[in-house]
Design an enzyme around this catalytic site. Structure first.
Site, PDB file in Angstrom:
ATOM      1  CG  LEU A  73      27.350  10.892  30.255  1.00 40.32           C
ATOM      2  CD1 LEU A  73      26.415  11.046  30.230  1.00 40.32           C
ATOM      3  CD2 LEU A  73      27.260  12.499  29.286  1.00 40.32           C
ATOM      4  CG  ASP A  74      33.507  13.402  33.263  1.00 41.16           C
ATOM      5  OD1 ASP A  74      34.578  12.373  32.661  1.00 41.16           O
ATOM      6  OD2 ASP A  74      33.998  14.274  32.694  1.00 41.16           O
TER       7      ASP A  74
END
EC number: 5.4.99.25
Length: 312
Positions: free
Chosen positions: A45-46
């Site tokens: 996940l960014d």
């Protein structure tokens, strides 16, 4: 993550990653909380995204590929009128549009974003181009006018659902359920183009990864307060948690011993063929001795072969 000092802790943590930290940082914190010798995660996940980040400890790391390949779901918000270099609010503006689509405009194009489609990933992604990560090449192109722009080829993806949740003149919010390899930032960009405007992601939350769901996830702050304590282990899920979608194959104690030593279960008898029928076509399964997972297995040349042995 390479093995380091720590204890042999095995299982999955369904973490609710907060905005502002990388997936690697979240893994490091969870590993420290459990004093685990080995850790990894089931799908990056960014830093700007929040939500479900399944973290594997110990032998569960051998099942990460199955978590990463699971169906995922997201809720995201996009802003109309601007495309950016990163397809989110972190990047520089690359295009502006004065058009603001209506509800009907948006609903009319959503059919283009469901089913088996092709999608161009964001330039700022971890995809490799000639052996280098795309985001590194994109940074170089942004910093040097003479460097070539990053051009990524379309890739096939599967979108099960793309639903408009809310909409106004400045923004829209969506729910998406998808398979492996789909980029929500690209979807926001492409929806903007499809309605004749421009768009980029302003917020993104992952709601599920396979059997891991946001409503059952544990916050990082709460978990850190349990560091090195017994209550932390109440939030450790079994190694098989990421394997709900593959066949579970019952085996005997003698068969478990063979698999643990890396040996195959020889040519299958007629009764054994019925037991292992779920592995038709080269599919991977999980061999179970009672409630204990023994190995990821596949059928090759009529024999059951260990793919990854679980030392539990």
């Amino acid at each position: 993550m390479p093995r380091n000092n720590g204890q042999p802790v095995h299982g999955w943590v369904n973490l609710d990653k907060p905005v502002g930290i990388s997936s690697a940082k979240a893994v490091a914190i969870v590993r420290r909380v459990f004093n685990a010798a080995k850790a990894g995660h089931g799908g990056t996940l960014d830093p700007l995204a929040s939500g479900v980040l399944p973290i594997a400890l110990g032998e569960a790391t051998k099942t990460v590929a199955f978590a990463m390949g699971s169906h995922k779901s997201y809720e995201f918000t996009l802003a109309w009128g601007v495309e950016t270099s990163t397809d989110d609010s972190e990047g520089s503006v690359t295009y502006r549009s004065e058009k603001r689509p209506s509800d009907a405009d948006v609903t009319a194009v959503l059919g283009q974003f469901t089913g088996h489609i092709e999608q161009v990933p964001p330039a700022y992604s971890a995809i490799k181009v000639d052996g280098q990560r795309a985001y590194k090449l994109a940074r170089k192109a942004d910093a040097d006018d003479d460097a070539p722009a990053v051009k990524l080829a379309p890739r096939p993806i599967f979108i099960e659902t793309c639903q408009l949740l809310s909409h106004d003149e400045s923004k829209a919010r969506f729910y998406v359920a998808c398979g492996k390899g789909a980029y929500i930032r690209s979807m926001a960009r492409d929806i903007g183009r499809a309605v004749g405007s421009a768009a980029h992601v302003t917020s993104l939350r992952r709601m599920s990864v396979g059997s891991f769901h946001a409503d059952k996830a544990i916050s990082l702050d709460f978990l850190e307060n349990l560091e090195h304590s017994a209550p932390a282990f109440e939030h450790l899920h079994p190694v098989v948690s990421a394997l709900d979608d593959i066949p579970a194959l019952p085996i005997s104690g003698d068969e478990a011993s063979l698999l643990r030593h890396g040996q195959t279960l020889g040519a299958l008898s007629q009764s054994a063929q019925l037991r292992f029928a779920g592995l038709a076509g080269g599919q991977t399964g999980i061999a179970m001795h009672g409630d204990t997972p023994v190995a990821l297995v596949a059928i090759k040349a009529g024999a059951v072969c260990p793919v990854r042995v679980l030392n539990l």
